[in-house]
Design a protein around this motif. Structure first.
Motif, PDB file in Angstrom:
ATOM      1  N   PHE A 192      19.576 -18.892  13.164  1.00 17.06           N
ATOM      2  CA  PHE A 192      20.162 -19.297  14.439  1.00 17.06           C
ATOM      3  C   PHE A 192      21.627 -19.714  14.319  1.00 17.06           C
ATOM      4  O   PHE A 192      22.473 -19.156  15.026  1.00 17.06           O
ATOM      5  CB  PHE A 192      19.315 -20.406  15.065  1.00 17.06           C
ATOM      6  CG  PHE A 192      19.611 -20.642  16.491  1.00 17.06           C
ATOM      7  CD1 PHE A 192      19.012 -19.871  17.468  1.00 17.06           C
ATOM      8  CD2 PHE A 192      20.510 -21.611  16.868  1.00 17.06           C
ATOM      9  CE1 PHE A 192      19.297 -20.074  18.792  1.00 17.06           C
ATOM     10  CE2 PHE A 192      20.798 -21.817  18.191  1.00 17.06           C
ATOM     11  CZ  PHE A 192      20.194 -21.043  19.151  1.00 17.06           C
ATOM     12  N   PRO A 193      22.004 -20.684  13.448  1.00 15.31           N
ATOM     13  CA  PRO A 193      23.434 -21.036  13.361  1.00 15.31           C
ATOM     14  C   PRO A 193      24.300 -19.886  12.863  1.00 15.31           C
ATOM     15  O   PRO A 193      25.438 -19.722  13.334  1.00 15.31           O
ATOM     16  CB  PRO A 193      23.460 -22.218  12.396  1.00 15.31           C
ATOM     17  CG  PRO A 193      22.137 -22.362  11.852  1.00 15.31           C
ATOM     18  CD  PRO A 193      21.177 -21.566  12.622  1.00 15.31           C
ATOM     19  N   GLY A 194      23.781 -19.073  11.926  1.00 20.67           N
ATOM     20  CA  GLY A 194      24.584 -17.952  11.447  1.00 20.67           C
ATOM     21  C   GLY A 194      24.864 -16.946  12.544  1.00 20.67           C
ATOM     22  O   GLY A 194      25.982 -16.436  12.673  1.00 20.67           O
ATOM     23  N   GLY A 195      23.841 -16.658  13.345  1.00 20.01           N
ATOM     24  CA  GLY A 195      24.046 -15.735  14.453  1.00 20.01           C
ATOM     25  C   GLY A 195      25.034 -16.255  15.468  1.00 20.01           C
ATOM     26  O   GLY A 195      25.883 -15.504  15.979  1.00 20.01           O
ATOM     27  N   VAL A 196      24.957 -17.567  15.756  1.00 25.29           N
ATOM     28  CA  VAL A 196      25.920 -18.130  16.709  1.00 25.29           C
ATOM     29  C   VAL A 196      27.332 -18.083  16.128  1.00 25.29           C
ATOM     30  O   VAL A 196      28.299 -17.872  16.865  1.00 25.29           O
ATOM     31  CB  VAL A 196      25.511 -19.567  17.103  1.00 25.29           C
ATOM     32  CG1 VAL A 196      26.481 -20.132  18.093  1.00 25.29           C
ATOM     33  CG2 VAL A 196      24.143 -19.570  17.686  1.00 25.29           C
ATOM     34  N   MET A 197      27.453 -18.248  14.787  1.00 25.19           N
ATOM     35  CA  MET A 197      28.783 -18.160  14.169  1.00 25.19           C
ATOM     36  C   MET A 197      29.370 -16.758  14.332  1.00 25.19           C
ATOM     37  O   MET A 197      30.550 -16.603  14.679  1.00 25.19           O
ATOM     38  CB  MET A 197      28.677 -18.487  12.685  1.00 25.19           C
ATOM     39  CG  MET A 197      28.943 -19.924  12.375  1.00 25.19           C
ATOM     40  SD  MET A 197      28.751 -20.193  10.635  1.00 25.19           S
ATOM     41  CE  MET A 197      28.139 -21.853  10.687  1.00 25.19           C
ATOM     42  N   ILE A 198      28.555 -15.716  14.081  1.00 29.63           N
ATOM     43  CA  ILE A 198      29.049 -14.344  14.234  1.00 29.63           C
ATOM     44  C   ILE A 198      29.456 -14.092  15.685  1.00 29.63           C
ATOM     45  O   ILE A 198      30.521 -13.521  15.967  1.00 29.63           O
ATOM     46  CB  ILE A 198      27.965 -13.360  13.778  1.00 29.63           C
ATOM     47  CG1 ILE A 198      27.688 -13.564  12.293  1.00 29.63           C
ATOM     48  CG2 ILE A 198      28.395 -11.938  14.007  1.00 29.63           C
ATOM     49  CD1 ILE A 198      26.504 -12.807  11.794  1.00 29.63           C
ATOM     50  N   ALA A 199      28.623 -14.569  16.622  1.00 30.12           N
ATOM     51  CA  ALA A 199      28.962 -14.386  18.032  1.00 30.12           C
ATOM     52  C   ALA A 199      30.231 -15.135  18.392  1.00 30.12           C
ATOM     53  O   ALA A 199      31.057 -14.638  19.169  1.00 30.12           O
ATOM     54  CB  ALA A 199      27.807 -14.869  18.907  1.00 30.12           C
ATOM     55  N   SER A 200      30.435 -16.332  17.803  1.00 35.50           N
ATOM     56  CA  SER A 200      31.633 -17.108  18.152  1.00 35.50           C
ATOM     57  C   SER A 200      32.877 -16.445  17.610  1.00 35.50           C
ATOM     58  O   SER A 200      33.956 -16.600  18.188  1.00 35.50           O
ATOM     59  CB  SER A 200      31.510 -18.533  17.627  1.00 35.50           C
ATOM     60  OG  SER A 200      31.605 -18.533  16.235  1.00 35.50           O
ATOM     61  N   CYS A 201      32.762 -15.673  16.516  1.00 32.33           N
ATOM     62  CA  CYS A 201      33.920 -14.917  16.037  1.00 32.33           C
ATOM     63  C   CYS A 201      34.333 -13.872  17.066  1.00 32.33           C
ATOM     64  O   CYS A 201      35.522 -13.702  17.354  1.00 32.33           O
ATOM     65  CB  CYS A 201      33.603 -14.260  14.719  1.00 32.33           C
ATOM     66  SG  CYS A 201      34.903 -13.191  14.173  1.00 32.33           S
ATOM     67  N   PHE A 202      33.343 -13.171  17.644  1.00 34.49           N
ATOM     68  CA  PHE A 202      33.688 -12.181  18.668  1.00 34.49           C
ATOM     69  C   PHE A 202      34.213 -12.854  19.939  1.00 34.49           C
ATOM     70  O   PHE A 202      35.071 -12.296  20.628  1.00 34.49           O
ATOM     71  CB  PHE A 202      32.474 -11.304  18.976  1.00 34.49           C
ATOM     72  CG  PHE A 202      32.229 -10.271  17.930  1.00 34.49           C
ATOM     73  CD1 PHE A 202      33.066  -9.181  17.817  1.00 34.49           C
ATOM     74  CD2 PHE A 202      31.193 -10.405  17.040  1.00 34.49           C
ATOM     75  CE1 PHE A 202      32.865  -8.232  16.842  1.00 34.49           C
ATOM     76  CE2 PHE A 202      30.984  -9.462  16.063  1.00 34.49           C
ATOM     77  CZ  PHE A 202      31.818  -8.374  15.964  1.00 34.49           C
ATOM     78  N   ILE A 203      33.703 -14.070  20.223  1.00 37.78           N
ATOM     79  CA  ILE A 203      34.227 -14.811  21.377  1.00 37.78           C
ATOM     80  C   ILE A 203      35.701 -15.149  21.146  1.00 37.78           C
ATOM     81  O   ILE A 203      36.537 -15.041  22.047  1.00 37.78           O
ATOM     82  CB  ILE A 203      33.386 -16.075  21.622  1.00 37.78           C
ATOM     83  CG1 ILE A 203      32.011 -15.691  22.141  1.00 37.78           C
ATOM     84  CG2 ILE A 203      34.060 -17.008  22.598  1.00 37.78           C
ATOM     85  CD1 ILE A 203      31.083 -16.855  22.307  1.00 37.78           C
ATOM     86  N   LEU A 204      36.019 -15.550  19.883  1.00 37.13           N
ATOM     87  CA  LEU A 204      37.416 -15.857  19.533  1.00 37.13           C
ATOM     88  C   LEU A 204      38.303 -14.628  19.717  1.00 37.13           C
ATOM     89  O   LEU A 204      39.412 -14.721  20.265  1.00 37.13           O
ATOM     90  CB  LEU A 204      37.470 -16.354  18.094  1.00 37.13           C
ATOM     91  CG  LEU A 204      38.847 -16.674  17.525  1.00 37.13           C
ATOM     92  CD1 LEU A 204      39.414 -17.867  18.226  1.00 37.13           C
ATOM     93  CD2 LEU A 204      38.756 -16.940  16.055  1.00 37.13           C
ATOM     94  N   LEU A 205      37.812 -13.466  19.282  1.00 39.45           N
ATOM     95  CA  LEU A 205      38.590 -12.227  19.455  1.00 39.45           C
ATOM     96  C   LEU A 205      38.821 -11.945  20.938  1.00 39.45           C
ATOM     97  O   LEU A 205      39.924 -11.562  21.345  1.00 39.45           O
ATOM     98  CB  LEU A 205      37.854 -11.054  18.822  1.00 39.45           C
ATOM     99  CG  LEU A 205      37.991 -10.891  17.314  1.00 39.45           C
ATOM    100  CD1 LEU A 205      37.170  -9.720  16.859  1.00 39.45           C
ATOM    101  CD2 LEU A 205      39.441 -10.672  16.964  1.00 39.45           C
ATOM    102  N   THR A 206      37.762 -12.137  21.752  1.00 34.65           N
ATOM    103  CA  THR A 206      37.890 -11.882  23.183  1.00 34.65           C
ATOM    104  C   THR A 206      38.928 -12.800  23.813  1.00 34.65           C
ATOM    105  O   THR A 206      39.745 -12.363  24.629  1.00 34.65           O
ATOM    106  CB  THR A 206      36.533 -12.096  23.873  1.00 34.65           C
ATOM    107  OG1 THR A 206      35.540 -11.425  23.140  1.00 34.65           O
ATOM    108  CG2 THR A 206      36.560 -11.585  25.287  1.00 34.65           C
ATOM    109  N   LEU A 207      38.900 -14.089  23.409  1.00 36.62           N
ATOM    110  CA  LEU A 207      39.831 -15.037  24.027  1.00 36.62           C
ATOM    111  C   LEU A 207      41.256 -14.789  23.560  1.00 36.62           C
ATOM    112  O   LEU A 207      42.202 -14.959  24.330  1.00 36.62           O
ATOM    113  CB  LEU A 207      39.414 -16.468  23.684  1.00 36.62           C
ATOM    114  CG  LEU A 207      38.145 -16.940  24.359  1.00 36.62           C
ATOM    115  CD1 LEU A 207      37.822 -18.335  23.899  1.00 36.62           C
ATOM    116  CD2 LEU A 207      38.314 -16.925  25.859  1.00 36.62           C
TER     117      LEU A 207
END
Lengths: 175, 148
Positions: free
Chosen positions: B38-53
């Motif tokens: 769960f935390p690892g998956g959220v970390m990967i998703a937050s990297c893509f969120i950072l790219l989007t922002l």
């Protein structure tokens, strides 16, 4: 116990500031203080798994909340004639909560803080590495002894995302 | 939304591979160190969120489409369910740990638990990023997705 009380006091302070600030953005920022201090509390109580999950989910939720709130508009106070209702609700909550807390504290004997009942978890601690082979005991519980819970959690997340996408899409897809 | 300043873009360029690497590490070492799917998956998703922002939604949308992240999410759930169902065919129990346990504290140990965590990590990463993209993209009720 004193650091724990200090951390709890900081969390209550953060939520009070979040209630009483003027702008929505500062309310969101002070709510993130609550999440950060909750993460430190989990570290103090020696659960690093939960602390990692708490801090990373808090960050993502904070990003989404700031994205939703930071529109540049000033938000005025919400006014209304709801003081009487909220007063009645608060009094009713205090009475019911006090009644149940009195009943629970007088008639049920709780174990002391830090000394939990070790009936099932004793078995997990002793047999976890032997039965599942995983060195992290939390993993041996999450995916070994209680894998059904994890399956339900994953299914709930999947269904929630599915519902969000269906509602937010607006226009149906054409073939 | 055309992205942020050049400072944010440069730092994002250096940091985003490291964030994804750390997320993959957390997922793969879930049975050894604190963390897990769960935390690892959220970390990967937050990297893509950072790219989007940082870069704006058009460039991030080229990297990972919303339909692709939905497929990744469904794939994660399917991996988890198939691993659970394989236990029935091998030994007769749902969620049977049918692979050999191996030595503790090695990366290949604990049977199906690392594979299950890979499935959970894929599911969570796809889910969080799909929800974020839905909140960003579907604002005006339009989705710029080419028909296939």
């Amino acid at each position: 116990m004193l650091p724990l009380y200090l951390l709890l006091f900081l969390m209550i302070l953060g939520s009070l500031v979040a209630v009483h600030t003027r702008t929505l953005l500062s309310a969101v920022i002070s709510l993130s203080l609550v999440g950060l201090v909750l993460c430190v509390t989990f570290l103090y109580l020696q659960t690093p798994d939960i602390a990692i999950t708490q801090i990373i989910v808090e960050i993502v939720a904070l990003v989404i909340l700031i994205r939703a709130v930071a529109t540049g508009k000033e938000v005025s106070d919400i006014k209304g004639k709801k003081e009487v209702f909220s007063l009645v609700a608060v009094i009713a909550f205090i009475v019911i909560f006090g009644y149940f807390a009195y009943q629970a504290l007088t008639f049920i004997e709780f174990p002391k803080f830090g000394y939990p009942l070790m009936r099932v978890s004793q078995f997990y601690v002793e047999e976890g590495l032997k039965k599942t082979g995983s060195a992290n005991l939390i993993t041996s519980v999450v995916l070994g002894f209680r894998a059904y819970d994890t399956l339900g959690e994953v299914t709930v997340l999947f269904a929630a995302v599915l519902g969000t996408l269906v509602i937010l899409r607006g226009v149906g897809r054409k073939k | 939304m055309k992205g942020m300043t050049i400072i944010v873009k440069t730092i994002t360029k250096f940091l985003s591979p490291l964030i994804i690497l750390f997320g993959v590490y957390i997922v793969l070492h879930g049975h050894l160190t604190p963390g897990g799917g769960f935390p690892g998956g959220v970390m990967i998703a937050s990297c893509f969120i950072l790219l989007t922002l940082a870069y704006g939604k058009e460039i991030a949308y080229k990297k990972l489409k919303r339909s692709t992240s939905s497929v990744i999410e469904s794939l994660g759930v399917l991996i988890f369910l198939i691993l659970a169902l394989l236990g029935i065919f091998v030994g007769g129990y749902f969620f049977l740990n049918f692979l050999p346990l191996g030595h503790p504290l090695k990366i290949i140990s604990a049977g199906i638990i690392p594979l299950c965590y890979i499935g959970v990590g894929l599911e969570v990463a796809g889910a969080i990023f799909a929800v974020f993209l839905a909140l960003v993209l579907f604002k005006a009720g339009e989705e710029k997705e080419k028909p296939q």
